[in-house]
Design an enzyme around this catalytic site. Structure first.
Site, mmCIF file in Angstrom:
data_model
loop_
_atom_site.group_PDB
_atom_site.id
_atom_site.type_symbol
_atom_site.label_atom_id
_atom_site.label_comp_id
_atom_site.label_asym_id
_atom_site.label_seq_id
_atom_site.Cartn_x
_atom_site.Cartn_y
_atom_site.Cartn_z
ATOM 1 N N ARG A 272 41.542 40.248 38.635
ATOM 2 C CA ARG A 272 40.496 40.984 39.359
ATOM 3 C C ARG A 272 41.147 42.165 40.057
ATOM 4 O O ARG A 272 41.680 42.041 41.156
ATOM 5 C CB ARG A 272 39.782 40.078 40.373
ATOM 6 C CG ARG A 272 38.920 39.025 39.707
ATOM 7 C CD ARG A 272 37.980 38.333 40.659
ATOM 8 N NE ARG A 272 37.215 37.316 39.972
ATOM 9 C CZ ARG A 272 37.573 36.044 39.863
ATOM 10 N NH1 ARG A 272 38.695 35.634 40.428
ATOM 11 N NH2 ARG A 272 36.820 35.183 39.221
ATOM 12 N N TYR B 185 47.197 39.123 37.986
ATOM 13 C CA TYR B 185 45.861 38.823 38.532
ATOM 14 C C TYR B 185 44.779 39.643 37.832
ATOM 15 O O TYR B 185 44.933 40.842 37.618
ATOM 16 C CB TYR B 185 45.846 39.094 40.032
ATOM 17 C CG TYR B 185 44.626 38.537 40.718
ATOM 18 C CD1 TYR B 185 44.232 37.207 40.503
ATOM 19 C CD2 TYR B 185 43.852 39.318 41.563
ATOM 20 C CE1 TYR B 185 43.108 36.693 41.112
ATOM 21 C CE2 TYR B 185 42.726 38.802 42.197
ATOM 22 C CZ TYR B 185 42.365 37.493 41.962
ATOM 23 O OH TYR B 185 41.244 36.977 42.572
ATOM 24 N N GLU C 116 37.955 37.629 48.411
ATOM 25 C CA GLU C 116 37.508 36.239 48.236
ATOM 26 C C GLU C 116 38.648 35.278 48.557
ATOM 27 O O GLU C 116 38.457 34.265 49.230
ATOM 28 C CB GLU C 116 37.033 36.051 46.798
ATOM 29 C CG GLU C 116 35.944 35.008 46.620
ATOM 30 C CD GLU C 116 34.622 35.410 47.244
ATOM 31 O OE1 GLU C 116 33.938 34.491 47.737
ATOM 32 O OE2 GLU C 116 34.291 36.600 47.282
ATOM 33 N N GLU D 57 43.711 27.688 45.390
ATOM 34 C CA GLU D 57 42.284 27.418 45.176
ATOM 35 C C GLU D 57 41.944 26.701 43.878
ATOM 36 O O GLU D 57 40.813 26.292 43.679
ATOM 37 C CB GLU D 57 41.453 28.713 45.278
ATOM 38 C CG GLU D 57 41.739 29.756 44.213
ATOM 39 C CD GLU D 57 42.861 30.670 44.618
ATOM 40 O OE1 GLU D 57 44.002 30.188 44.664
ATOM 41 O OE2 GLU D 57 42.611 31.850 44.864
ATOM 42 N N ASP E 47 42.812 38.939 47.252
ATOM 43 C CA ASP E 47 41.657 39.815 47.297
ATOM 44 C C ASP E 47 40.754 39.298 48.412
ATOM 45 O O ASP E 47 41.103 38.357 49.116
ATOM 46 C CB ASP E 47 40.931 39.860 45.944
ATOM 47 C CG ASP E 47 40.450 38.488 45.473
ATOM 48 O OD1 ASP E 47 40.499 37.524 46.263
ATOM 49 O OD2 ASP E 47 40.034 38.384 44.309
ATOM 50 N N ASP F 280 44.279 33.656 46.232
ATOM 51 C CA ASP F 280 44.425 34.965 45.591
ATOM 52 C C ASP F 280 44.441 36.122 46.589
ATOM 53 O O ASP F 280 43.875 36.025 47.678
ATOM 54 C CB ASP F 280 43.281 35.197 44.594
ATOM 55 C CG ASP F 280 43.362 34.259 43.407
ATOM 56 O OD1 ASP F 280 44.467 33.773 43.122
ATOM 57 O OD2 ASP F 280 42.323 34.012 42.769
ATOM 58 N N HIS G 103 46.915 46.415 43.205
ATOM 59 C CA HIS G 103 48.374 46.517 43.208
ATOM 60 C C HIS G 103 48.894 46.821 41.812
ATOM 61 O O HIS G 103 49.824 47.587 41.653
ATOM 62 C CB HIS G 103 48.987 45.214 43.726
ATOM 63 C CG HIS G 103 48.588 44.925 45.125
ATOM 64 N ND1 HIS G 103 49.169 45.538 46.202
ATOM 65 C CD2 HIS G 103 47.639 44.104 45.634
ATOM 66 C CE1 HIS G 103 48.600 45.094 47.317
ATOM 67 N NE2 HIS G 103 47.674 44.234 46.993
#
Length: 820
Positions: A297, A295, A93, A16, A91, A89, A340
């Site tokens: 978030r 990551y 989104e 992304e 998640d 990613d 995670h």
């Protein structure tokens, strides 16, 4: 899909962001082409909510205009690739981005793989390629549910606010709850009545066994309510004997904080580095995409076994084995999801990284927190010394801490949001002494202190509160806080404190008691969130008519339902349906039955005119009004004045409101022209000779400024204006060559024209200037023609598409009739 994939030269990997693409490309090698979708490639259309309410709330997605070229390129590349890897990613989104790419690019399951990782390292990327999976439709549906619900709430509520409060307003589900928290806290501050008491401290002299003299500061273990009680006690201290009556020693230990989650990182970066929530997330995103941290978030505090082993090795090598204590933290956050691992450095052996100063500071904070979380507890000894104040029956107490073993404190100390008298919490090293020792008093001091008002929210403390209530998720905190500020419902600012007098008593050894009144600055605010008047009025309207929208429990319940959708336990459209139908009915009822809400408050009567004085929200913000609006043309029209910064509809007094109508005020004359002070939409100003001069912010008060100061401001403005003038022409007074922010330019007939860099502005003649104006005008005309042509082509294309669509629809209808 779980089979190990053979690498070919036709592998297309889509991520992304370009930065992430660049980092991943280094690990995958020449057989993989990595491209970026630059975030979401499509979103809900703006027409009819972008949601088909009558068809199970199906979203109507369209490719964003700025993404059409990206989609076109990706389609072509995907068409030629043997295998397409969707690597957004891990998640909700990110899963939604992968799904939108799959749908929009027309990908096929047989040659499409979804891969995920929470750190950008060679091992993590290769492991992901070896273990692909399908797109998780439950995660996609959870993201769609949030997007659809927020769109329905925003599109239905906003028109209600336009009609009932003020045009151009908007509302959001989570944002409205955040505003409510800030408004409620502000009202607590408004309602707070401080109470005073007297705090007594004493400084003693202690002589140790070796004859060394040291000082000991202690505080009385009670506070007095009146100045008389305080004075009476301090006077008794002048000839009192001070004896150490008890010494308590308590062993203590402190444990480190857990590794960072999104929320705790935002809070600590705010406290320690002064970063805003959105700033922290932007910097963390860069660190993640460069492969420097995991990551960012996440609501997990867990660390992988690999990370724990790396931490253990690092701590042992740098500080010794006695500093190692491996811990496995468990996540306590409500509805923790897709978690995670906590936020940590990708490689714990790197204490620092390359990058901007901000990136380095945030990385260092993450590294220290991660390392400290796996270090030994700090061992301390707390000492409390009780000192009898003669025959008064009162006791002074001195508290200190000694670090026996520093443990994790060697690396990291967590900050807090606590406000108040910080010196109460200082850890001091106390001089050695024994019970029964007599202490020599140097001085006793008493100060009048006040109870603390409720603390206004900072961005960090607001995030913590939202997390406690189960409102929002790691990806929503930053946009929520940015949105409520952008909409003008909340302001983040510093506010200077005000002067306050306090009573002070001082008794020095061998001298008389001195009683005096001193001054201090109180109430200063730093980076606090304040609701605006419009924010408070909108909040009150929503609380009155849409209580569940701004209810903390209800909003948390909705978040829980999104979590259940993500787990596949609930069908998302049913969840939306249960909310939307009663909500829509409430919207219709409110539009028909509710009164217009402007936060109007009647303050009293103007003694001069005898008319009503009120305050309310007007078209351009909060205002005061003398008189009442009437349809009678002969009736006297009301007068209006804007409220000043720092004034509120709820707290402004009649006297303060009447003061606003003292402007504009005439100060006198300068150069035979009247000097007038007023306040406009852009703040206070001086008007002289049809020209306007701004008052100095924070220095000039429009109600108190005198003629002499105003003339000084006018002269300064003239001098500044003269510095801007490079050249004037007597034969063409309207044409000027001026110095601007971006360099010299020509001003002619209220329009500005560029001067090429190869031209010397001072040497330009009138003819040169006119030639440049003509050339600039022709260039602008050509650009305008091209733009108009593009618009015409776009309109024709759109019209053709509509015609084709209509024809197609007509044919379908005809066909259906024939079939019937």
């Amino acid at each position: 899909m779980g089979k190990k994939t053979t690498v070919t030269e036709e592998n297309l990997v889509i991520v992304e962001s370009p930065a992430k693409a660049k980092t991943i490309e280094k690990f995958l090698g020449k057989d993989f082409l990595v491209k970026s979708s630059y975030g979401h490639i499509r979103d809900l259309s703006k027409s009819d909510f972008g949601v088909d309410i009558n068809n199970n709330y199906q979203p109507d997605y369209i490719v964003s205009s700025d993404k059409k070229d990206v989609v076109k390129e990706l389609k072509q590349l995907a068409k030629n690739a043997k295998m397409v890897w969707l690597a957004s990613d891990e998640d909700r989104e990110g899963e939604a981005i992968a799904w939108h790419l799959f749908e929009t690019l027309g990908l096929k399951e047989e040659n499409t793989r979804r891969i995920v990782f929470h750190e950008i390292t060679k091992d993590a990327i290769q492991k992901a390629v070896e273990n692909p999976r399908k797109i998780d439709t439950n995660l996609v549906n959870a993201q769609q549910a949030r997007r659809v619900l927020d769109r329905l709430v925003g599109f239905e509520l906003s028109p209600v606010l336009w009609r009932k409060v003020k045009p151009s307003l908007s509302a959001g589900r989570v944002q409205s709850v955040a505003v409510r928290l800030i408004v409620d806290r502000e009202r607590e501050v408004f309602a707070f009545k401080p109470t005073s008491s007297y705090r007594v401290t004493a400084l003693f002299e202690v002589t140790d066994e070796k004859g060394r003299v040291k000082e000991l500061k202690a505080e009385l273990n009670k506070r007095f309510n009146t100045i008389e009680e305080t004075k009476a006690f301090v006077e008794k201290c002048s000839d009192a004997q001070f004896l150490v009556s008890q010494i308590e020693k308590k062993p203590m230990k402190k444990s480190p904080a857990a590794p960072f989650t999104t929320s705790t990182l935002q809070q600590e970066a705010s406290r320690k580095l002064g970063y805003s929530v959105s700033q922290t997330m932007s910097i963390a995103q860069k660190l993640y995409e460069a492969g420097k941290i995991t990551y960012m978030r996440t609501d997990s505090v867990n660390l992988s076994d690999l990370a724990l082993n790396m931490a253990s090795t690092m701590i042992t090598e740098k500080m010794g084995a006695e500093y190692v204590k491996i811990r496995k933290y468990k996540t306590k956050a409500k509805g923790a999801q897709e978690a995670h691992e906590a936020i940590r450095p990708t490689y714990l052996d790197k204490e620092t990284v390359s990058g901007s100063a901000q990136e380095k500071r945030l990385y260092e904070l993450i590294w220290k927190r991660t390392i400290a979380s796996q270090m030994s507890d700090a061992q301390l000894e707390k000492t409390i010394i009780h000192i009898n104040a003669g025959t008064t029956g009162e006791k002074f107490m001195a508290t200190g801490e000694v670090i026996k073993f520093d443990g994790f404190l060697k690396v990291y100390i967590e900050s807090t949001d606590t406000e108040g008298e910080q010196d109460d919490k200082e850890s001091v090293l106390l001089p050695p002494m024994n019970e029964g020792d007599q202490l020599d008093m140097l001085h006793v001091e008493a100060r009048q202190r006040w109870s603390q008002k409720p603390a206004r929210y900072t961005e960090a403390s607001l995030v913590r509160k939202l997390e406690e209530l189960g409102i929002g998720r790691p990806s929503t905190y930053a946009p929520t806080i940015s949105t409520i500020q952008n909409r003008g419902y909340v302001e983040k600012e510093d506010r200077e404190g005000t002067e306050r007098n306090y009573q002070h008593i001082w008794l020095e050894k061998g001298k008389d008691l001195v009683e005096s009144e001193k001054t201090e600055i109180t109430g200063a605010e730093r980076s606090k969130l304040f609701p605006t008047d419009i924010g408070m009025v909108v909040n009150d309207f929503l609380v009155k008519y849409f209580e569940n929208i701004v209810s903390f429990d209800f909003t948390a319940k909705v978040e829980k339902e999104f979590d259940d959708v993500a787990l596949g336990n609930i069908e998302w459209s049913k969840s939306i349906d249960e909310f939307y139908k009663p909500f829509h009915v409430k919207v219709e009822e409110t539009l028909e039955q509710s009164e217009k809400s402007t936060g109007e408050r009647i303050l009293g009567v103007d003694p001069t005119s005898g008319q009503q004085v009120s305050v309310r929200i007007g078209r351009f913000g909060p205002l005061a009004q003398i008189g009442v609006s009437s349809e009678d043309e002969d009736a006297e029209k009301p007068r209006f004045a804007s409220l000043r910064k720092g004034q509120h509809l709820e707290t402004i007094t009649l006297e303060e409101a009447l003061d606003l109508f003292k402007l504009p005020r005439t100060l006198g004359e300068f150069e035979n022209k009247v000097v007038v002070i007023g306040i406009g939409r852009f703040g206070p100003y001086i008007r002289h000779d049809s020209k306007f001069v701004s008052l100095k912010k924070g220095v000039d008060d429009p109600f108190e400024i005198d003629l002499e100061t105003a003339i000084d401001r006018i002269k300064t403005k003239r001098e500044d204006d003269l510095k801007k003038i490079i050249k004037l022409f007597d034969e063409e007074p309207e044409l000027q060559i001026l110095n601007g922010r971006w360099g010299p330019f020509i001003k002619y007939q209220k329009k500005n024209y560029k001067i090429p860099k190869d031209k010397n502005a001072e040497e330009l003649s009138l003819e040169d200037c006119k030639a440049l104006i003509e050339a600039d005008t022709k260039s602008a005309s050509k650009k305008g023609t091209k733009t108009a042509a593009k618009k015409t082509t776009a309109k024709k294309t759109t019209a053709a598409k509509k015609t084709t669509k209509k024809t197609s629809t007509t044919k379908k209808k005809t066909s259906t009739k024939k079939t019937k």
